[in-house]
Design a protein around this motif. Structure first.
Motif, PDB file in Angstrom:
ATOM      1  N   TYR A   1      -1.958   5.230  14.681  1.00 37.11           N
ATOM      2  CA  TYR A   1      -1.538   5.064  13.295  1.00 37.11           C
ATOM      3  C   TYR A   1      -0.141   4.465  13.131  1.00 37.11           C
ATOM      4  CZ  TYR A   1      -5.825   7.167  11.767  1.00 37.11           C
ATOM      5  OH  TYR A   1      -7.154   7.398  11.536  1.00 37.11           O
ATOM      6  N   GLU A   2       0.688   4.485  14.172  1.00 38.78           N
ATOM      7  CA  GLU A   2       1.983   3.823  14.097  1.00 38.78           C
ATOM      8  C   GLU A   2       1.807   2.315  13.928  1.00 38.78           C
ATOM      9  OE1 GLU A   2       1.177   5.930  16.673  1.00 38.78           O
ATOM     10  OE2 GLU A   2       2.332   7.661  16.012  1.00 38.78           O
ATOM     11  N   ALA A   3       0.615   1.823  14.222  1.00 38.72           N
ATOM     12  CA  ALA A   3       0.339   0.397  14.082  1.00 38.72           C
ATOM     13  C   ALA A   3       0.446  -0.061  12.633  1.00 38.72           C
ATOM     14  CB  ALA A   3      -1.050   0.080  14.640  1.00 38.72           C
ATOM     15  N   VAL A   4       0.257   0.849  11.684  1.00 40.60           N
ATOM     16  CA  VAL A   4       0.386   0.475  10.271  1.00 40.60           C
ATOM     17  C   VAL A   4       1.827   0.052   9.991  1.00 40.60           C
ATOM     18  CG1 VAL A   4       0.174   1.271   7.880  1.00 40.60           C
ATOM     19  CG2 VAL A   4      -1.508   1.997   9.593  1.00 40.60           C
ATOM     20  N   ARG A   5       2.785   0.812  10.497  1.00 47.57           N
ATOM     21  CA  ARG A   5       4.198   0.451  10.334  1.00 47.57           C
ATOM     22  C   ARG A   5       4.488  -0.877  11.048  1.00 47.57           C
ATOM     23  NH1 ARG A   5       6.664   4.530  12.791  1.00 47.57           N
ATOM     24  NH2 ARG A   5       7.014   3.357  14.672  1.00 47.57           N
ATOM     25  N   GLU A   6       3.946  -1.031  12.256  1.00 48.26           N
ATOM     26  CA  GLU A   6       4.139  -2.274  13.001  1.00 48.26           C
ATOM     27  C   GLU A   6       3.571  -3.472  12.231  1.00 48.26           C
ATOM     28  OE1 GLU A   6       2.533  -1.739  16.959  1.00 48.26           O
ATOM     29  OE2 GLU A   6       3.484   0.229  17.110  1.00 48.26           O
ATOM     30  N   ALA A   7       2.422  -3.292  11.579  1.00 51.00           N
ATOM     31  CA  ALA A   7       1.811  -4.365  10.796  1.00 51.00           C
ATOM     32  C   ALA A   7       2.691  -4.725   9.602  1.00 51.00           C
ATOM     33  CB  ALA A   7       0.418  -3.952  10.326  1.00 51.00           C
ATOM     34  N   ARG A   8       3.264  -3.710   8.935  1.00 52.57           N
ATOM     35  CA  ARG A   8       4.163  -3.983   7.804  1.00 52.57           C
ATOM     36  C   ARG A   8       5.405  -4.730   8.277  1.00 52.57           C
ATOM     37  NH1 ARG A   8       2.941   1.325   6.036  1.00 52.57           N
ATOM     38  NH2 ARG A   8       4.866   2.017   6.983  1.00 52.57           N
ATOM     39  N   GLN A   9       5.979  -4.319   9.409  1.00 49.50           N
ATOM     40  CA  GLN A   9       7.167  -4.991   9.940  1.00 49.50           C
ATOM     41  C   GLN A   9       6.850  -6.439  10.320  1.00 49.50           C
ATOM     42  OE1 GLN A   9       8.135  -2.226  13.078  1.00 49.50           O
ATOM     43  NE2 GLN A   9       9.559  -1.076  11.772  1.00 49.50           N
ATOM     44  N   PHE A  10       5.699  -6.648  10.943  1.00 48.67           N
ATOM     45  CA  PHE A  10       5.275  -7.996  11.301  1.00 48.67           C
ATOM     46  C   PHE A  10       5.103  -8.843  10.039  1.00 48.67           C
ATOM     47  CE2 PHE A  10       1.781 -11.020  11.896  1.00 48.67           C
ATOM     48  CZ  PHE A  10       2.288 -11.798  12.918  1.00 48.67           C
ATOM     49  N   THR A  11       4.484  -8.267   9.018  1.00 50.14           N
ATOM     50  CA  THR A  11       4.266  -8.977   7.757  1.00 50.14           C
ATOM     51  C   THR A  11       5.594  -9.301   7.094  1.00 50.14           C
ATOM     52  OG1 THR A  11       2.115  -7.900   7.477  1.00 50.14           O
ATOM     53  CG2 THR A  11       3.133  -8.844   5.493  1.00 50.14           C
ATOM     54  N   ARG A  12       6.498  -8.331   7.037  1.00 51.82           N
ATOM     55  CA  ARG A  12       7.823  -8.558   6.438  1.00 51.82           C
ATOM     56  C   ARG A  12       8.541  -9.703   7.150  1.00 51.82           C
ATOM     57  NH1 ARG A  12      11.976  -6.318   3.548  1.00 51.82           N
ATOM     58  NH2 ARG A  12      10.860  -4.435   3.041  1.00 51.82           N
ATOM     59  N   GLY A  13       8.557  -9.679   8.463  1.00 52.43           N
ATOM     60  CA  GLY A  13       9.228 -10.727   9.227  1.00 52.43           C
ATOM     61  C   GLY A  13       8.583 -12.088   9.036  1.00 52.43           C
ATOM     62  N   THR A  14       7.260 -12.116   9.042  1.00 49.32           N
ATOM     63  CA  THR A  14       6.540 -13.383   8.890  1.00 49.32           C
ATOM     64  C   THR A  14       6.745 -13.968   7.498  1.00 49.32           C
ATOM     65  OG1 THR A  14       4.881 -12.669  10.500  1.00 49.32           O
ATOM     66  CG2 THR A  14       4.273 -14.470   9.030  1.00 49.32           C
ATOM     67  N   LEU A  15       6.601 -13.151   6.462  1.00 46.43           N
ATOM     68  CA  LEU A  15       6.795 -13.655   5.101  1.00 46.43           C
ATOM     69  C   LEU A  15       8.239 -14.096   4.871  1.00 46.43           C
ATOM     70  CD1 LEU A  15       4.622 -11.242   2.922  1.00 46.43           C
ATOM     71  CD2 LEU A  15       3.980 -13.389   4.030  1.00 46.43           C
ATOM     72  N   GLY A  16       9.183 -13.427   5.516  1.00 46.46           N
ATOM     73  CA  GLY A  16      10.577 -13.846   5.433  1.00 46.46           C
ATOM     74  C   GLY A  16      10.778 -15.216   6.056  1.00 46.46           C
ATOM     75  N   GLN A  17      10.170 -15.453   7.220  1.00 48.47           N
ATOM     76  CA  GLN A  17      10.269 -16.763   7.863  1.00 48.47           C
ATOM     77  C   GLN A  17       9.616 -17.846   7.017  1.00 48.47           C
ATOM     78  OE1 GLN A  17       8.395 -16.158  11.645  1.00 48.47           O
ATOM     79  NE2 GLN A  17      10.254 -15.404  12.611  1.00 48.47           N
ATOM     80  N   TRP A  18       8.540 -17.494   6.355  1.00 44.67           N
ATOM     81  CA  TRP A  18       7.824 -18.470   5.531  1.00 44.67           C
ATOM     82  C   TRP A  18       8.411 -18.584   4.127  1.00 44.67           C
ATOM     83  CZ3 TRP A  18       2.134 -16.653   6.684  1.00 44.67           C
ATOM     84  CH2 TRP A  18       1.833 -16.930   8.017  1.00 44.67           C
ATOM     85  N   GLU A  19       9.443 -17.810   3.845  1.00 46.25           N
ATOM     86  CA  GLU A  19      10.123 -17.801   2.545  1.00 46.25           C
ATOM     87  C   GLU A  19       9.159 -17.495   1.398  1.00 46.25           C
ATOM     88  OE1 GLU A  19      12.148 -21.566   2.419  1.00 46.25           O
ATOM     89  OE2 GLU A  19      13.748 -20.828   3.725  1.00 46.25           O
ATOM     90  N   ILE A  20       8.337 -16.485   1.610  1.00 48.08           N
ATOM     91  CA  ILE A  20       7.411 -16.019   0.572  1.00 48.08           C
ATOM     92  C   ILE A  20       7.940 -14.691   0.056  1.00 48.08           C
ATOM     93  CG2 ILE A  20       5.090 -15.196   0.063  1.00 48.08           C
ATOM     94  CD1 ILE A  20       4.083 -17.015   2.295  1.00 48.08           C
ATOM     95  N   GLY A  21       8.324 -14.660  -1.193  1.00 42.28           N
ATOM     96  CA  GLY A  21       8.837 -13.426  -1.755  1.00 42.28           C
ATOM     97  C   GLY A  21       8.138 -12.965  -3.009  1.00 42.28           C
ATOM     98  N   ASP A  22       7.438 -13.869  -3.690  1.00 42.72           N
ATOM     99  CA  ASP A  22       6.890 -13.519  -4.993  1.00 42.72           C
ATOM    100  C   ASP A  22       5.757 -12.502  -4.928  1.00 42.72           C
ATOM    101  OD1 ASP A  22       5.417 -15.721  -3.853  1.00 42.72           O
ATOM    102  OD2 ASP A  22       4.453 -16.011  -5.797  1.00 42.72           O
ATOM    103  N   ARG A  23       5.080 -12.350  -3.818  1.00 41.77           N
ATOM    104  CA  ARG A  23       3.987 -11.385  -3.702  1.00 41.77           C
ATOM    105  C   ARG A  23       4.245 -10.389  -2.568  1.00 41.77           C
ATOM    106  NH1 ARG A  23      -0.961 -12.800  -6.140  1.00 41.77           N
ATOM    107  NH2 ARG A  23      -1.272 -10.559  -5.949  1.00 41.77           N
ATOM    108  N   PHE A  24       5.493 -10.301  -2.121  1.00 40.14           N
ATOM    109  CA  PHE A  24       5.811  -9.528  -0.930  1.00 40.14           C
ATOM    110  C   PHE A  24       5.322  -8.073  -0.995  1.00 40.14           C
ATOM    111  CE2 PHE A  24       8.602  -6.711   1.439  1.00 40.14           C
ATOM    112  CZ  PHE A  24       8.355  -7.182   2.716  1.00 40.14           C
ATOM    113  N   ASP A  25       5.650  -7.355  -2.060  1.00 40.11           N
ATOM    114  CA  ASP A  25       5.266  -5.940  -2.150  1.00 40.11           C
ATOM    115  C   ASP A  25       3.753  -5.775  -2.168  1.00 40.11           C
ATOM    116  OD1 ASP A  25       7.905  -5.044  -2.152  1.00 40.11           O
ATOM    117  OD2 ASP A  25       8.053  -5.158  -4.339  1.00 40.11           O
ATOM    118  N   ASP A  26       3.063  -6.635  -2.906  1.00 40.19           N
ATOM    119  CA  ASP A  26       1.603  -6.574  -2.963  1.00 40.19           C
ATOM    120  C   ASP A  26       0.995  -6.821  -1.583  1.00 40.19           C
ATOM    121  OD1 ASP A  26       1.977  -6.282  -5.683  1.00 40.19           O
ATOM    122  OD2 ASP A  26       1.280  -8.294  -6.199  1.00 40.19           O
TER     123      ASP A  26
END
Length: 167
Positions: A29-54
């Motif tokens: 279940y720690e993988a859920v946190r890892e997935a969120r961190q991966f998503t946060r980092g990836t969306l940051g690199q791609w400069e996507i912020g308008d739907r980040f929380d969703d």
């Protein structure tokens, strides 16, 4: 994997993906946190912020469901074998797809959203509420299992790049 994403939208050309990233997630279940961190980092690199929380909420729900319902109970993984759950993020100019692959062939079951006091069972209701579209399909060929995906429409800034991620 992308064929069913055409529901009610212009076709997505797999060769037109502007960015793609994926990560293997361990069966814990720690993988859920890892997935969120991966998503946060990836969306940051791609400069996507308008739907980040969703997007992060939906990724959390899809990965939780894959771990909870998509893995056989007490099945040890052979040495060198890829982890059983994988998160894929694919971006087109105005769309983002989050897809979670797991080894189960069972269809995801959305429960009624009537009982908000229940401690579980609202994951797909949340996915349906926050994503613009979602679905699933079985995998074919050498891949076994299914993929559950969520599509997000992205707002583009008039200056060209997508809205930047705010911390």
């Amino acid at each position: 994997m992308l064929e069913p994403l055409r529901q009610g939208l212009p076709p997505l050309d797999p060769s037109a993906v502007s960015n793609a990233a994926s990560c293997a997630l361990p069966a814990r279940y720690e993988a859920v946190r890892e997935a969120r961190q991966f998503t946060r980092g990836t969306l940051g690199q791609w400069e996507i912020g308008d739907r980040f929380d969703d997007v992060c909420l939906v990724v959390s729900e899809l990965v939780t469901n894959a771990l909870r319902h998509g893995l056989p109970a007490n099945t040890p993984r052979a040495a060198g074998q890829e982890p059983p759950v994988r998160l894929h993020l694919m971006r087109w100019t105005e769309r983002l797809v989050c897809a979670v692959r797991d080894p189960s062939h069972d269809s995801p079951v959305a429960r009624e959203a009537e009982d908000f006091s229940a401690e579980s069972g609202r994951g797909l209701f949340l996915v349906d509420s926050f994503a613009d579209s979602w679905g699933w399909h079985p995998l074919a060929g050498t891949l076994s299992g299914k993929v559950v995906w969520a599509l997000f429409r992205l707002r583009t800034d008039s200056r060209g790049p997508l809205v930047e991620l705010a911390d």
